[in-house]
Write an enzyme that holds these catalytic residues in place. Structure first.
Site, PDB file in Angstrom:
ATOM      1  N   GLU A 160       0.836  -1.201   0.000  1.00 33.79           N
ATOM      2  CA  GLU A 160       0.000   0.000   0.000  1.00 33.79           C
ATOM      3  C   GLU A 160       0.872   1.253   0.000  1.00 33.79           C
ATOM      4  O   GLU A 160       0.575   2.233  -0.694  1.00 33.79           O
ATOM      5  CB  GLU A 160      -0.928  -0.025   1.220  1.00 33.79           C
ATOM      6  CG  GLU A 160      -1.930  -1.176   1.146  1.00 33.79           C
ATOM      7  CD  GLU A 160      -2.816  -1.308   2.369  1.00 33.79           C
ATOM      8  OE1 GLU A 160      -2.269  -1.347   3.492  1.00 33.79           O
ATOM      9  OE2 GLU A 160      -4.049  -1.371   2.215  1.00 33.79           O
ATOM     10  N   GLU A 180      -3.439 -10.516   3.749  1.00 37.64           N
ATOM     11  CA  GLU A 180      -4.393 -10.177   4.815  1.00 37.64           C
ATOM     12  C   GLU A 180      -5.422 -11.281   5.051  1.00 37.64           C
ATOM     13  O   GLU A 180      -5.713 -11.635   6.189  1.00 37.64           O
ATOM     14  CB  GLU A 180      -5.106  -8.854   4.483  1.00 37.64           C
ATOM     15  CG  GLU A 180      -4.272  -7.607   4.742  1.00 37.64           C
ATOM     16  CD  GLU A 180      -3.287  -7.268   3.635  1.00 37.64           C
ATOM     17  OE1 GLU A 180      -3.063  -8.100   2.728  1.00 37.64           O
ATOM     18  OE2 GLU A 180      -2.718  -6.168   3.687  1.00 37.64           O
TER      19      GLU A 180
HETATM   20  C1  1HE Z   1       7.211  -8.766  11.859  1.00 35.98           C
HETATM   21  C2  1HE Z   1       6.454  -8.658  10.685  1.00 35.98           C
HETATM   22  C3  1HE Z   1       5.209  -7.963  10.774  1.00 35.98           C
HETATM   23  C4  1HE Z   1       8.247  -9.747  10.223  1.00 35.98           C
HETATM   24  N1  1HE Z   1       4.846  -7.464  11.960  1.00 35.98           N
HETATM   25  N2  1HE Z   1       6.802  -8.238  13.018  1.00 35.98           N
HETATM   26  N3  1HE Z   1       2.486  -8.781   6.979  1.00 35.98           N
HETATM   27  C5  1HE Z   1       2.770 -10.100   6.868  1.00 35.98           C
HETATM   28  O1  1HE Z   1       1.924 -10.963   7.053  1.00 35.98           O
HETATM   29  C6  1HE Z   1       4.204 -10.428   6.555  1.00 35.98           C
HETATM   30  C7  1HE Z   1       4.805 -11.239   7.684  1.00 35.98           C
HETATM   31  N4  1HE Z   1       6.257 -11.399   7.538  1.00 35.98           N
HETATM   32  C8  1HE Z   1       6.822 -12.246   6.647  1.00 35.98           C
HETATM   33  O2  1HE Z   1       6.168 -12.843   5.801  1.00 35.98           O
HETATM   34  C9  1HE Z   1       8.314 -12.427   6.761  1.00 35.98           C
HETATM   35  O3  1HE Z   1       8.734 -11.932   8.021  1.00 35.98           O
HETATM   36  C10 1HE Z   1       9.150 -11.734   5.659  1.00 35.98           C
HETATM   37  C11 1HE Z   1       8.916 -12.445   4.322  1.00 35.98           C
HETATM   38  C12 1HE Z   1       8.795 -10.246   5.526  1.00 35.98           C
HETATM   39  C13 1HE Z   1      10.640 -11.783   6.031  1.00 35.98           C
HETATM   40  O4  1HE Z   1      11.009 -13.135   6.305  1.00 35.98           O
HETATM   41  P1  1HE Z   1      12.378 -13.415   7.106  1.00 35.98           P
HETATM   42  O5  1HE Z   1      12.526 -14.897   7.177  1.00 35.98           O
HETATM   43  O6  1HE Z   1      13.474 -12.621   6.503  1.00 35.98           O
HETATM   44  O7  1HE Z   1      12.159 -12.787   8.572  1.00 35.98           O
HETATM   45  P2  1HE Z   1      11.357 -13.389   9.806  1.00 35.98           P
HETATM   46  O8  1HE Z   1      12.246 -14.336  10.575  1.00 35.98           O
HETATM   47  O9  1HE Z   1      10.032 -13.929   9.386  1.00 35.98           O
HETATM   48  O10 1HE Z   1      11.071 -12.093  10.684  1.00 35.98           O
HETATM   49  C14 1HE Z   1      12.143 -11.375  11.288  1.00 35.98           C
HETATM   50  C15 1HE Z   1      11.552 -10.569  12.417  1.00 35.98           C
HETATM   51  O11 1HE Z   1      10.632  -9.610  11.892  1.00 35.98           O
HETATM   52  C16 1HE Z   1      10.733 -11.423  13.386  1.00 35.98           C
HETATM   53  O12 1HE Z   1      10.854 -10.824  14.648  1.00 35.98           O
HETATM   54  P3  1HE Z   1      11.788 -11.504  15.800  1.00 35.98           P
HETATM   55  O13 1HE Z   1      11.585 -10.623  16.981  1.00 35.98           O
HETATM   56  O14 1HE Z   1      11.295 -12.909  15.964  1.00 35.98           O
HETATM   57  O15 1HE Z   1      13.198 -11.451  15.250  1.00 35.98           O
HETATM   58  C17 1HE Z   1       9.328 -11.231  12.892  1.00 35.98           C
HETATM   59  O16 1HE Z   1       8.371 -11.434  13.891  1.00 35.98           O
HETATM   60  C18 1HE Z   1       9.370  -9.774  12.492  1.00 35.98           C
HETATM   61  N5  1HE Z   1       8.315  -9.446  11.544  1.00 35.98           N
HETATM   62  N6  1HE Z   1       7.119  -9.279   9.693  1.00 35.98           N
HETATM   63  C19 1HE Z   1       5.643  -7.612  13.039  1.00 35.98           C
HETATM   64  N7  1HE Z   1       4.434  -7.771   9.715  1.00 35.98           N
HETATM   65  C20 1HE Z   1      -3.043  -1.089   7.076  1.00 35.98           C
HETATM   66  S1  1HE Z   1      -3.515  -2.695   7.054  1.00 35.98           S
HETATM   67  C21 1HE Z   1      -2.230  -3.591   6.360  1.00 35.98           C
HETATM   68  C22 1HE Z   1      -2.363  -5.030   6.727  1.00 35.98           C
HETATM   69  C23 1HE Z   1      -1.093  -5.788   6.482  1.00 35.98           C
HETATM   70  O17 1HE Z   1      -0.074  -5.239   6.196  1.00 35.98           O
HETATM   71  S2  1HE Z   1      -1.234  -7.481   6.638  1.00 35.98           S
HETATM   72  C24 1HE Z   1       0.331  -8.080   6.166  1.00 35.98           C
HETATM   73  C25 1HE Z   1       1.213  -8.247   7.367  1.00 35.98           C
END
Ligand code: 1HE
Length: 263
Positions: free
Chosen positions: A115, A135
Site C-alpha cells: 500500500e 491479509e
Molecule cells: C514482523 C512482521 C510484521 C516480520 N509485523 N513483526 N504482513 C505479513 O503478514 C508479513 C509477515 N512477515 C513475513 O512474511 C516475513 O517476516 C518476511 C517475508 C517479511 C521476512 O522473512 P524473514 O525470514 O526474513 O524474517 P522473519 O524471521 O520472518 O522475521 C524477522 C523478524 O521480523 C521477526 O521478529 P523476531 O523478533 O522474531 O526477530 C518477525 O516477527 C518480524 N516481523 N514481519 C511484526 N508484519 C493497514 S492494514 C495492512 C495489513 C497488512 O499489512 S497485513 C500483512 C502483514
C-alpha cells in the site's frame, strides 16, 4: 522534520531520501513509523523537489506490525478505523503531495508495504522484490488504501484473486502488472532511483505538481469534468512561470546547435 530512529532522512541537493529503518522487523509499520511518515510527508524539507523512499535491510516492508496491532485483544472497531485513517492520511500526503516520490522496492513488499509502494509515483524494484497481500490468510483485511490504489494498478478482479489465493508476484510479474516501473539487479535500486529522481528534479516544479495532483483525480471524473479540469490545470501549469522560459530556452538551445560556427 520527522527524523526518528525508524525513519532516516537525508538531503542530497533537491532530492530528499527517506529510509524505513526497522530492518530487524523487516520494516513492519508500527504506530510510531506511520506517524513519522505522515509528519514527514506533511512538511517535506524546504528545497525538496523529489523524494525517494527506500528501506534498510533485505526487505522493503512487511506491512502492518502484526505484533503491535493484532495482539491487542481490547481493540475496538473504532480503534481500527482510526488507525486505518491514519494510514490513509499519510499515504494521501505521498500520492497527492508537493513533489514526486520514487520508491526503491526489494524483498518483501507485503500488505501495508504494498500500500505504501502503491502511493508512490515511480517504483523501482530490485530483482529480489516480491509482492503479497496476505491479509485474508491472516484473517484480516487491507486498511492502508489497497482497495483503491492497488486495485487501480492491477485491476480489482486481480486483487480479489491475489488476496483469496494468497499468491505471490515476483519482480518481473510486478513489472508486467505495473506494480513496478523498473526492475534492476539486487543492490542497484537506489542508484537507479537517484538517476530517475535527478531527471524528475529538472522538470518544472509546477508541472511536476500538476502531474501528480491531477491525472489520478481526473480518472475519477466524468469525461466532461475531466476535460474541464485538465484545461484549468493546463492554465495553471502553462503560466506558472517556468513554462515560458523553458520553452524559449528549448528553441534557443536547438538553434545554437544548428547554426554554423563562425570559424
Ligand atoms: C514482523 C512482521 C510484521 C516480520 N509485523 N513483526 N504482513 C505479513 O503478514 C508479513 C509477515 N512477515 C513475513 O512474511 C516475513 O517476516 C518476511 C517475508 C517479511 C521476512 O522473512 P524473514 O525470514 O526474513 O524474517 P522473519 O524471521 O520472518 O522475521 C524477522 C523478524 O521480523 C521477526 O521478529 P523476531 O523478533 O522474531 O526477530 C518477525 O516477527 C518480524 N516481523 N514481519 C511484526 N508484519 C493497514 S492494514 C495492512 C495489513 C497488512 O499489512 S497485513 C500483512 C502483514
Amino acid at each position: 522534520m520527522a527524523n526518528t530512529e525508524l525513519l532516516r532522512i537525508e538531503q542530497r541537493g533537491p532530492v530528499t531520501l527517506v529510509q524505513l529503518n526497522r530492518p530487524d522487523k523487516r520494516n513492519a509499520i508500527n504506530h510510531e513509523l506511520i506517524v513519522a511518515l505522515g509528519e514527514f510527508f506533511a512538511h517535506p524539507p524546504d528545497g525538496t523537489r523529489v523524494i525517494i523512499v527506500h528501506a534498510a535491510g533485505e526487505h522493503f516492508c512487511a506491512g502492518l506490525d502484526l505484533v503491535e496491532k493484532i495482539s491487542k485483544a481490547d481493540r475496538t472497531p473504532f480503534d481500527v478505523l482510526r488507525n486505518s485513517q491514519r494510514w490513509h492520511r499519510a499515504f494521501e500526503r505521498i500520492q497527492f503531495g508537493e513533489v514526486p516520490v520514487v520508491s526503491v522496492l526489494k524483498g518483501g513488499v507485503i500488505g501495508g508495504g504494498m500500500e505504501l509502494a502503491a502511493s508512490t509515483h515511480i517504483r523501482v524494484a530490485e530483482s529480489t522484490s516480491f509482492f503479497q497481500l496476505p491479509e485474508a490468510q491472516r484473517g484480516i483485511f487491507v486498511g492502508g488504501g489497497a482497495t483503491v490504489r492497488v486495485a487501480r494498478i492491477i485491476g480489482a478482479g486481480r486483487m480479489v484473486e491475489m488476496m483469496l489465493s494468497g499468491r505471490t508476484y515476483d519482480a518481473q510479474a510486478g513489472l508486467n502488472l505495473g506494480l513496478a516501473h523498473y526492475v534492476v539487479p539486487q543492490g542497484q535500486g537506489l542508484d537507479k532511483a537517484l538517476e530517475i529522481a535527478g531527471r524528475v528534479a529538472q522538470n518544472g516544479a509546477a508541472a511536476n505538481f500538476t502531474v501528480i495532483n491531477t491525472i489520478e483525480r481526473i480518472s475519477d471524473m466524468s469525461i466532461n469534468d475531466g476535460l474541464l479540469t485538465e484545461s484549468y490545470a493546463a492554465g495553471m501549469a502553462h503560466t506558472a512561470g517556468e513554462g515560458t522560459s523553458r520553452i524559449a530556452s528549448f528553441f534557443k538551445d536547438r538553434r545554437s546547435t544548428r547554426e554554423p560556427s563562425a570559424e
